[in-house]
Write an enzyme that holds these catalytic residues in place. Structure first.
Site, PDB file in Angstrom:
ATOM      1  N   LYS A 179      17.132  52.696 -17.066  1.00 48.05           N
ATOM      2  CA  LYS A 179      16.986  53.108 -15.659  1.00 48.05           C
ATOM      3  C   LYS A 179      16.102  52.045 -15.011  1.00 48.05           C
ATOM      4  O   LYS A 179      14.887  52.097 -15.105  1.00 48.05           O
ATOM      5  CB  LYS A 179      16.331  54.496 -15.584  1.00 48.05           C
ATOM      6  N   GLU A 182      14.609  51.030  -8.714  1.00 52.63           N
ATOM      7  CA  GLU A 182      15.534  51.200  -7.584  1.00 52.63           C
ATOM      8  C   GLU A 182      15.276  50.162  -6.495  1.00 52.63           C
ATOM      9  O   GLU A 182      16.039  50.040  -5.548  1.00 52.63           O
ATOM     10  CB  GLU A 182      15.433  52.627  -7.017  1.00 52.63           C
ATOM     11  N   ARG A 183      14.159  49.387  -6.647  1.00 49.79           N
ATOM     12  CA  ARG A 183      13.861  48.412  -5.606  1.00 49.79           C
ATOM     13  C   ARG A 183      14.632  47.107  -5.791  1.00 49.79           C
ATOM     14  O   ARG A 183      14.872  46.379  -4.839  1.00 49.79           O
ATOM     15  CB  ARG A 183      12.360  48.139  -5.568  1.00 49.79           C
ATOM     16  N   SER A 232       3.413  51.492 -13.120  1.00 48.02           N
ATOM     17  CA  SER A 232       2.021  51.686 -12.720  1.00 48.02           C
ATOM     18  C   SER A 232       1.342  52.725 -13.629  1.00 48.02           C
ATOM     19  O   SER A 232       2.010  53.558 -14.250  1.00 48.02           O
ATOM     20  CB  SER A 232       1.974  52.138 -11.264  1.00 48.02           C
ATOM     21  N   CYS A 287       1.701  42.024 -14.152  1.00 48.69           N
ATOM     22  CA  CYS A 287       0.722  42.793 -14.917  1.00 48.69           C
ATOM     23  C   CYS A 287      -0.181  41.870 -15.722  1.00 48.69           C
ATOM     24  O   CYS A 287      -1.212  42.283 -16.216  1.00 48.69           O
ATOM     25  CB  CYS A 287       1.412  43.783 -15.840  1.00 48.69           C
ATOM     26  N   GLU A 386      -6.093  47.839  -8.984  1.00 46.65           N
ATOM     27  CA  GLU A 386      -4.935  46.953  -9.053  1.00 46.65           C
ATOM     28  C   GLU A 386      -4.339  46.828  -7.649  1.00 46.65           C
ATOM     29  O   GLU A 386      -3.838  47.819  -7.099  1.00 46.65           O
ATOM     30  CB  GLU A 386      -3.873  47.493 -10.020  1.00 46.65           C
TER      31      GLU A 386
HETATM   32  P1  NAD Z   1       6.247  52.185 -10.604  1.00 49.62           P
HETATM   33  O1  NAD Z   1       5.356  52.932 -11.514  1.00 49.62           O
HETATM   34  O2  NAD Z   1       6.237  52.537  -9.159  1.00 49.62           O
HETATM   35  O3  NAD Z   1       7.784  52.330 -11.060  1.00 49.62           O
HETATM   36  C1  NAD Z   1       8.208  52.033 -12.377  1.00 49.62           C
HETATM   37  C2  NAD Z   1       9.428  52.876 -12.713  1.00 49.62           C
HETATM   38  O4  NAD Z   1       9.049  54.262 -12.697  1.00 49.62           O
HETATM   39  C3  NAD Z   1      10.590  52.728 -11.733  1.00 49.62           C
HETATM   40  O5  NAD Z   1      11.792  52.658 -12.482  1.00 49.62           O
HETATM   41  C4  NAD Z   1      10.530  54.006 -10.894  1.00 49.62           C
HETATM   42  O6  NAD Z   1      11.805  54.460 -10.512  1.00 49.62           O
HETATM   43  C5  NAD Z   1       9.878  55.012 -11.824  1.00 49.62           C
HETATM   44  N1  NAD Z   1       8.996  55.965 -11.142  1.00 49.62           N
HETATM   45  C6  NAD Z   1       8.209  55.717 -10.043  1.00 49.62           C
HETATM   46  N2  NAD Z   1       7.490  56.823  -9.738  1.00 49.62           N
HETATM   47  C7  NAD Z   1       7.789  57.760 -10.658  1.00 49.62           C
HETATM   48  C8  NAD Z   1       7.362  59.098 -10.869  1.00 49.62           C
HETATM   49  N3  NAD Z   1       6.467  59.687 -10.069  1.00 49.62           N
HETATM   50  N4  NAD Z   1       7.889  59.803 -11.900  1.00 49.62           N
HETATM   51  C9  NAD Z   1       8.792  59.216 -12.728  1.00 49.62           C
HETATM   52  N5  NAD Z   1       9.241  57.948 -12.569  1.00 49.62           N
HETATM   53  C10 NAD Z   1       8.747  57.220 -11.544  1.00 49.62           C
HETATM   54  O7  NAD Z   1       5.926  50.632 -10.826  1.00 49.62           O
HETATM   55  P2  NAD Z   1       6.425  49.381  -9.982  1.00 49.62           P
HETATM   56  O8  NAD Z   1       5.740  49.376  -8.658  1.00 49.62           O
HETATM   57  O9  NAD Z   1       7.906  49.281 -10.024  1.00 49.62           O
HETATM   58  O10 NAD Z   1       5.865  48.191 -10.882  1.00 49.62           O
HETATM   59  C11 NAD Z   1       4.584  47.661 -10.748  1.00 49.62           C
HETATM   60  C12 NAD Z   1       3.629  48.245 -11.759  1.00 49.62           C
HETATM   61  O11 NAD Z   1       4.101  48.006 -13.074  1.00 49.62           O
HETATM   62  C13 NAD Z   1       2.251  47.609 -11.689  1.00 49.62           C
HETATM   63  O12 NAD Z   1       1.278  48.611 -11.825  1.00 49.62           O
HETATM   64  C14 NAD Z   1       2.235  46.680 -12.885  1.00 49.62           C
HETATM   65  O13 NAD Z   1       0.954  46.378 -13.404  1.00 49.62           O
HETATM   66  C15 NAD Z   1       3.033  47.475 -13.871  1.00 49.62           C
HETATM   67  N6  NAD Z   1       3.555  46.619 -14.917  1.00 49.62           N
HETATM   68  C16 NAD Z   1       2.987  46.717 -16.150  1.00 49.62           C
HETATM   69  C17 NAD Z   1       3.430  45.893 -17.169  1.00 49.62           C
HETATM   70  C18 NAD Z   1       2.796  45.962 -18.529  1.00 49.62           C
HETATM   71  O14 NAD Z   1       3.313  45.349 -19.444  1.00 49.62           O
HETATM   72  N7  NAD Z   1       1.707  46.678 -18.707  1.00 49.62           N
HETATM   73  C19 NAD Z   1       4.459  44.974 -16.935  1.00 49.62           C
HETATM   74  C20 NAD Z   1       5.017  44.916 -15.660  1.00 49.62           C
HETATM   75  C21 NAD Z   1       4.560  45.744 -14.649  1.00 49.62           C
END
Ligand code: NAD
Length: 490
Positions: A179, A182-183, A232, A287, A386
């Site tokens: 999955k 979606e962005r 996140s 990240c 962050e």
């Molecule tokens: P996000 O948490 O908004 O979304 C990630 C995924 O979760 C998406 O597929 C989204 O559809 C889903 N999602 C969003 N909200 C949700 C919810 N309430 N319940 C269930 N699913 C949900 O993250 P983002 O903005 O797409 O990505 C950026 C974040 O990812 C930053 O915090 C970054 O640090 C982190 N990141 C971490 C790593 C790592 O290895 N630790 C690597 C890349 C990115």
């Protein structure tokens, strides 16, 4: 393969077919450089998700007992296809994400590395055998696949992060459901097109689109055995708790706020060059970015002056334009959130050494220039939260011990880097700093695919990480056979 989507509507890839996701909701995908529409992502209905899990479950029965040597053949083909299509895949990625083409090419290369490592499954899946483990008893551990597994991935590396999971999951005999964010879902769609061409059996690799509801449906589904998540911290924690509560094996990687330490012994010019790319590559949306630099007093002014001069020279523009060094942020609302953090930094008394809001940038996209705060208190918001944008906070340290203590005050533990010419400091850093990926004279501590991708504290929930041997162990369960042959003469 098509490169740049033109007002396209994404479809799910399920059981070897392209299907409409079937849900009521949808989201527009915009080009961050222009805010023009790239396409639409309809969200999956619950029925479509159930059909996907059912397809993955049915395919598992045969795939798990397909010889491992045969399971890796489509991965070899996928590697070649990714390489042949790297340029057009990068263009798709830039169009929906905004990063520079060079960064997109680099991220795809990092993804391909994981395909290569997973092709080592015939060796990596071997566990252990001990004859005479007890009188007349031999014991053998074997690694077996789990079943259908799900990966939920973020927007910032739409090619690399799905490939942290897909190759290992299927090489070890599981079936896989992605999955993507979606962005920027088109990169995952293009990868699924290559998966189709690579010739995996139907149902082994599936891609479904959706938002929060789709994630929650998949991670609690009875027939899903394991969940890999990257995103996140609040969502990582939610996914970890929810999926674990539903009895799944889970690895959930969260957000970060990484630090660079610049020792008084460092080569300052080199530290400036590496800090610049670590803080501002991908417009700070990484990240592994290092948005805080803790600098020893003796070299603070030289480092800050060098950094401001270098950041002023960075070319900010559209990711597909030659010469662009930093692209736009993913969306207008995300840019607004970064601007609010800059306001907060000013209100809390931070000194703006370079104000990215004043940079002359193209009007239509979500651009922001590199921003530098000087003499930030480690407890200030811009040093703690962050921000996920091109904002770098400089913190002054009395000495090396003070710098290490500042790094360890962070609630995150994804990565940290040290610039030094002193081996003793490097050793102390390695032993004392609480972060999962540590760099010495390396700006961005990104492990190669044959090492696991570390992370701890609020940056990781779980035990086994992505990549390398951890990935093989995450996607397999070890069974131990205990055998006795009483009539044997051995
Ligand atoms: P996000 O948490 O908004 O979304 C990630 C995924 O979760 C998406 O597929 C989204 O559809 C889903 N999602 C969003 N909200 C949700 C919810 N309430 N319940 C269930 N699913 C949900 O993250 P983002 O903005 O797409 O990505 C950026 C974040 O990812 C930053 O915090 C970054 O640090 C982190 N990141 C971490 C790593 C790592 O290895 N630790 C690597 C890349 C990115």
């Amino acid at each position: 393969m098509d490169s740049i989507p033109v007002d396209e509507t994404v479809r799910n890839y399920v059981d070897g077919e392209w299907r409409a996701p079937g849900g009521d909701d949808h989201q527009e995908v915009l080009n961050p450089a222009t805010n023009e529409r790239v396409g639409t992502v309809p969200f999956s209905s619950a029925a479509a998700l159930d059909e996907t899990v059912a397809a993955a479950h049915a395919a598992f029965q045969e795939w798990r007992s397909t010889a491992v040597e045969q399971r890796i053949q489509p991965l070899f083909r996928l590697k070649s296809l990714l390489e042949e299509n790297q340029e057009s895949l990068a263009e798709t990625l830039v169009t929906e994400h905004g990063k520079t083409k060079r960064e997109a090419m680099g991220e795809i290369r990092r993804g391909i590395e994981n395909v290569e490592v997973a092709c080592g499954a015939p060796t990596m899946m071997q566990a252990g055998h001990l004859p005479h483990a007890a009188p007349d008893i031999d014991e053998t551990a074997v690694r077996q696949p789990l079943g259908p597994v799900v990966a939920v991935t973020p927007f910032n590396f739409p090619a690399m992060i799905p490939l942290w999971f897909l190759p290992y999951a299927v090489a070890t005999g599981n079936t896989f459901i992605l999955k993507p964010s979606e962005r920027d879902p088109f990169t995952a769609v293009r990868i699924a097109e290559l998966v189709e061409e690579a010739g995996f059996p139907d149902g082994v690799v599936n891609v479904v689109h959706g938002g929060v509801d789709s994630v929650n449906h998949l991670i609690t589904h009875d027939d899903v055995e394991a969940v890999s998540f990257v995103g996140s911290t609040p969502v990582a924690q939610h996914v970890y708790e929810t999926a674990a509560g539903a009895g799944k094996r889970v690895q959930a990687q969260g957000g970060a706020k990484n630090h660079i330490v610049v020792s008084a012994t460092a080569d300052v010019d080199y530290a400036v060059e590496k800090t610049l790319s670590s803080a501002f590559a991908n417009a700070g949306q990484r990240c592994l970015a290092n948005p805080v630099a803790v600098v020893e007093d003796d070299v603070y002014d030289e480092f800050a002056d060098g950094l401001v001069a270098a950041a002023e020279e960075m070319t900010v523009g559209a990711g597909l334009d030659d010469g662009t060094e930093m692209g736009p942020l993913i969306s207008g609302p995300h840019r607004e959130s970064v601007l609010e953090y800059i306001e907060t930094g000013v209100e809390e008394g931070g000194t703006l050494l370079l104000d990215g809001r004043e940079r002359d940038v193209p009007a239509e996209g979500n651009y922001l220039g590199p921003t530098l705060f000087g003499d930030v208190d480690p407890d200030d918001t811009v040093a703690r939260d962050e921000i996920f944008g091109p904002v770098l906070a400089l913190v002054r340290a009395d000495d090396f011990d003070d710098a290490v203590a500042t790094v360890n005050r962070s609630r995150f533990g994804n990565a940290a880097s040290l610039f030094t010419s002193d081996g003793g400091e490097a050793r102390q850093f390695r032993l004392d700093v609480s972060a999962g990926n540590l760099g010495v004279n390396v700006g961005t501590a990104a492990p190669m695919a044959f090492f696991h991708f570390g992370g701890r504290d609020d940056s990781f929930f779980g035990d086994l990480h992505a990549q390398g041997d951890d990935a093989i162990r995450f996607y397999t369960d070890e069974t131990v056979y205990i055998e006795r042959w009483p009539d044997s003469d051995a």
